[in-house]
Design an enzyme around this catalytic site. Structure first.
Site, short mmCIF file in Angstrom:
data_model
loop_
_atom_site.label_atom_id
_atom_site.label_comp_id
_atom_site.label_asym_id
_atom_site.label_seq_id
_atom_site.Cartn_x
_atom_site.Cartn_y
_atom_site.Cartn_z
N CYS A 81 27.29 12.05 47.91
CA CYS A 81 26.74 11.77 46.58
C CYS A 81 27.88 12.01 45.59
CB CYS A 81 25.51 12.64 46.30
SG CYS A 81 25.85 14.41 46.27
N LEU A 82 27.55 12.27 44.35
CA LEU A 82 28.61 12.46 43.36
C LEU A 82 29.20 13.88 43.40
CD1 LEU A 82 30.12 11.00 41.07
CD2 LEU A 82 28.41 11.92 39.49
#
Length: 100
Positions: A81-82
């Protein structure tokens, strides 16, 4: 950083090396994030909000929806994810469904 069950915080190079070994890479960011920040090569996007349902799909439906063979519960999978928070949640979801 990326997160994996055995080795939290994979480097980009470690990810590239793992991907050579046919590890399925699932990016759990939202679709708008992929559009805005770009797709990670050879990853499939399954937003975290869809992941539980996706991992319980019929394999034929999974292949049709995500254009990728559905992982078995013993296949190596990497979530990203980020910032790492959602990938850790994704890992928890997968493990709760019996993925090792």
């Amino acid at each position: 950083g990326l997160c994996a069950a055995r080795e939290p915080g994979l480097s980009y190079q470690e990810l590239k090396d793992l991907k050579k070994a046919n590890v399925l890479h699932i990016d759990v960011r939202e679709r708008w994030e992929i559009d805005r920040f770009g797709k990670i090569p050879e990853s499939i996007n399954i937003p975290l909000s869809e992941l539980m349902e996706a991992l319980q799909m019929d394999p034929t439906d999974f292949k049709q929806q995500y254009n990728q063979k559905m992982p078995s519960k013993s296949d190596p999978v990497i979530f990203s994810c980020l910032a790492g928070t959602r990938s850790k949640q994704a890992l928890g979801f997968a493990m709760s469904l019996g993925f090792s």
